[in-house]
Scaffold this active site. Structure first.
Site, PDB file in Angstrom:
ATOM      1  N   ASP A 121      -9.512   4.638  -3.008  1.00 31.48           N
ATOM      2  CA  ASP A 121      -8.371   5.134  -3.763  1.00 31.48           C
ATOM      3  C   ASP A 121      -8.894   5.760  -5.055  1.00 31.48           C
ATOM      4  OD1 ASP A 121      -8.917   3.034  -5.551  1.00 31.48           O
ATOM      5  OD2 ASP A 121      -6.793   2.578  -5.837  1.00 31.48           O
ATOM      6  N   GLU A 150       0.817  -1.203   0.000  1.00 32.42           N
ATOM      7  CA  GLU A 150       0.000   0.000   0.000  1.00 32.42           C
ATOM      8  C   GLU A 150       0.857   1.262   0.000  1.00 32.42           C
ATOM      9  OE1 GLU A 150      -3.064   0.373  -0.619  1.00 32.42           O
ATOM     10  OE2 GLU A 150      -3.491  -1.768  -0.688  1.00 32.42           O
ATOM     11  N   TYR A 202      -6.810   6.384   4.056  1.00 33.91           N
ATOM     12  CA  TYR A 202      -6.879   5.345   3.037  1.00 33.91           C
ATOM     13  C   TYR A 202      -6.066   4.115   3.437  1.00 33.91           C
ATOM     14  CZ  TYR A 202      -5.575   2.460  -0.812  1.00 33.91           C
ATOM     15  OH  TYR A 202      -5.327   1.346  -1.558  1.00 33.91           O
TER      16      TYR A 202
END
Length: 314
Positions: free
Chosen positions: A160, A59, A142
């Site tokens: 996203d 990520e 996020y």
């Protein structure tokens, strides 16, 4: 010529043509997840042996960086630092060195900081609780939701750029989402979440993959889309973007390019680098000095006495 079909008016969070009484998003979940089951890419961070740390590393690396550039660096990173404690024992400059040319190298420092915090606060295991993830350095809304969802199968709205674009088109009926995530988008994402945790985590991954492979920014392939028949934007005739101009990314000649060139020299060096060596990287002295000052201010470069520079040790 037949006029474009207008989408059925729906309450927020429902797809066009949804029957009254149907739960928000219900007509989207099944086809999108079924498409994902058939077409998802085999990526290393999606495999069971990746574990929460592998998911977290991916990520960080995937922010503003395409998959094909991330893959080799990701594999090398996990081979060298298979657990957060392994990275935490290293100097932060080693994280910057290993980051290579992925871009936005402050992500490497943030990932190193997160590894130190995980080691100190959580016994070396990536925490499962969303609040604990959010409290780690370098972890925003996020990333915390993505790790909780993808690593631990929890129910969170994971927003996203790809997901936001899918929701903008399929539900809101516009070509592109706003430049920055809005409260309305967060509300919509929560409304679309399946009730089941397992289904919600699959939905998060599936809607993201749909945006990455099919509902792309420039060349959407609607004939491959599992929800094309109920997409509000397609049903409205694909109206052109009417919002603020979309931000284009430039690189050549920018401070980002100069910073990248300076860091490349320092990554390759085994000893501190003199100012004269860095001066040869870029001809324009004012921009070069500004870029170097920015790297020092961001903690990516450590100045030493005698006009020497190195990657940070602390």
């Amino acid at each position: 010529m037949t006029a474009p079909t207008k989408p059925t008016q729906n309450t927020p969070g429902t797809a066009p043509g949804t029957a009254p009484g149907t739960a928000p998003g219900e007509t989207l979940h099944t086809p999108v997840i079924a498409w994902f089951d058939a077409h998802a890419r085999d990526l290393p961070w999606r495999r069971p042996d990746a574990g929460p740390w592998g998911v977290m590393v991916s990520e960080f690396m995937l922010q503003q960086t395409p998959v094909n550039r991330v893959l080799p660096v990701y594999e090398q990173w996990l081979a060298r630092w298979p657990r957060p404690a392994d990275l935490a024992k290293e100097a932060p400059g080693e994280a910057v060195r290993a980051w290579g040319r992925l871009g936005y190298p402050r992500r490497a420092l943030r990932l190193h900081g997160a590894a130190v915090a995980i080691t100190e606060r959580h016994g070396g295991d990536v925490p499962a609780e969303h609040a604990q993830l959010l409290a780690l350095p370098g972890i925003g809304e996020y990333t915390a939701a993505a790790v909780a969802s993808f690593a631990y199968g929890q129910r969170h709205a994971v927003l996203d750029t790809n997901v936001r674009r899918v929701f903008a088109r399929a539900v809101t009926g516009v070509q592109y989402p706003p430049n920055a995530t809005t409260a309305a988008e967060r509300k919509l994402a929560r409304a679309l979440l399946p009730e089941s945790e397992r289904t919600a985590s699959r939905w998060a991954a599936a809607s993201m993959e749909l945006g990455a492979l099919v509902c792309t920014a420039k060349n959407e392939t609607c004939h491959r889309c599992p929800i094309a028949a109920q997409c509000a934007w397609r049903l409205a005739g694909k109206p052109e973007h009417a919002g603020p101009p979309r931000k284009g990314q430039t690189y050549a000649g920018t401070d980002r390019q100069v910073r990248g060139k300076l860091l490349a020299v320092l990554r390759e060096a085994l000893a501190p680098v003199p100012q004269a060596t860095l001066d040869r990287v870029w001809d324009e002295p004012v921009q070069r000095a500004r870029a170097l000052d920015g790297l020092v201010s961001d903690g990516l470069v450590e100045p030493l006495p005698g006009g020497l520079y190195r990657l940070p040790l602390t």
